[in-house]
Design an enzyme around this catalytic site. Structure first.
Site, PDB file in Angstrom:
ATOM      1  N   ILE A  18      -3.419 -12.696 -13.978  1.00 22.18           N
ATOM      2  CA  ILE A  18      -2.288 -12.976 -14.846  1.00 22.18           C
ATOM      3  C   ILE A  18      -2.651 -14.068 -15.846  1.00 22.18           C
ATOM      4  CG2 ILE A  18       0.106 -13.780 -14.908  1.00 22.18           C
ATOM      5  CD1 ILE A  18       0.257 -12.671 -11.974  1.00 22.18           C
ATOM      6  N   CYS A  19      -2.305 -13.837 -17.080  1.00 19.18           N
ATOM      7  CA  CYS A  19      -2.562 -14.789 -18.153  1.00 19.18           C
ATOM      8  C   CYS A  19      -1.405 -15.790 -18.236  1.00 19.18           C
ATOM      9  CB  CYS A  19      -2.706 -14.034 -19.468  1.00 19.18           C
ATOM     10  SG  CYS A  19      -2.946 -15.086 -20.899  1.00 19.18           S
ATOM     11  N   THR A  20      -1.712 -17.058 -18.000  1.00 19.55           N
ATOM     12  CA  THR A  20      -0.750 -18.142 -18.189  1.00 19.55           C
ATOM     13  C   THR A  20      -1.493 -19.313 -18.826  1.00 19.55           C
ATOM     14  OG1 THR A  20      -1.158 -19.329 -16.126  1.00 19.55           O
ATOM     15  CG2 THR A  20       0.411 -17.498 -16.023  1.00 19.55           C
ATOM     16  N   HIS A  29      -6.806 -19.427 -20.116  1.00 18.04           N
ATOM     17  CA  HIS A  29      -6.537 -20.473 -21.117  1.00 18.04           C
ATOM     18  C   HIS A  29      -7.069 -21.814 -20.657  1.00 18.04           C
ATOM     19  CE1 HIS A  29      -4.187 -18.079 -23.882  1.00 18.04           C
ATOM     20  NE2 HIS A  29      -3.599 -17.530 -22.848  1.00 18.04           N
ATOM     21  N   ILE A  47      -1.567 -10.648 -20.676  1.00 20.88           N
ATOM     22  CA  ILE A  47      -2.388  -9.913 -19.724  1.00 20.88           C
ATOM     23  C   ILE A  47      -1.795 -10.053 -18.325  1.00 20.88           C
ATOM     24  CG2 ILE A  47      -4.682  -9.741 -18.666  1.00 20.88           C
ATOM     25  CD1 ILE A  47      -5.775 -10.816 -21.379  1.00 20.88           C
TER      26      ILE A  47
END
Length: 166
Positions: free
Chosen positions: A88-90, A96, A126
């Site tokens: 998971i994109c965070t 990041h 994502i």
């Protein structure tokens, strides 16, 4: 293999979390006994959201340079907010590194993940999906049963019936 800094930091976090038996409001944490870089979580008791009554299982993949490098987060239980078995994109995940800060710990990042999960107007990225509240409510109702058919869940959270009361 985890760096010395990583081991020092994780041992400090483990001691801190042991005081609460790794259980917090909306969250239970466990680390893999033979791999300190692999952690598991249960997110639950998300009152007044479409995820209420859900029990969501996932894992945290820590980098061997943690806390200098951010981890990855993966939900295993279908939930209608995140794709299953996908990173998971965070702002605090490995996607990041530029926004990640070493002051975050596993607990604070999971608090952020819960906030990201329950946001009523979430960003997409994502690993994110957007489904209806009805779908999320249905998935919440089925989640514990779904988890109990997962071999890893049963191994890590064998005591689930004593941990949460729904």
């Amino acid at each position: 293999m985890a760096s010395k800094l990583c081991l020092k930091r994780l041992n400090k976090e483990i001691l801190m979390y042991q005081k609460e038996n790794f259980k917090f409001p909306n969250l239970i944490l466990r680390h893999q006994e033979d791999d300190i870089l692999l952690w598991y979580f249960i997110v639950y008791d998300l009152k007044e959201t479409p995820f209420e009554n859900g029990v969501y299982f996932g894992k945290i993949l820590l980098d061997e340079q943690y806390p200098l490098k951010p981890p990855n987060f993966i939900f295993i239980t279908p939930n209608g907010r995140f794709e299953t078995n996908k990173k998971i994109c965070t702002t605090f995940s490995a996607y990041h590194q530029e926004t990640y800060t070493i002051t975050w710990n596993i607990m604070s990042m999971m608090t952020g993940m819960i906030s990201f999960m329950t946001d009523i107007a979430p960003d997409t990225g994502i690993g994110s999906i957007n489904t209806s509240d009805t779908e999320r409510i249905n998935l919440a109702k089925m989640s514990l049963n779904w988890n109990k058919h997962d071999e890893c869940f049963n191994k890590i959270f064998l005591d689930i019936d004593n941990l949460i009361l729904l």
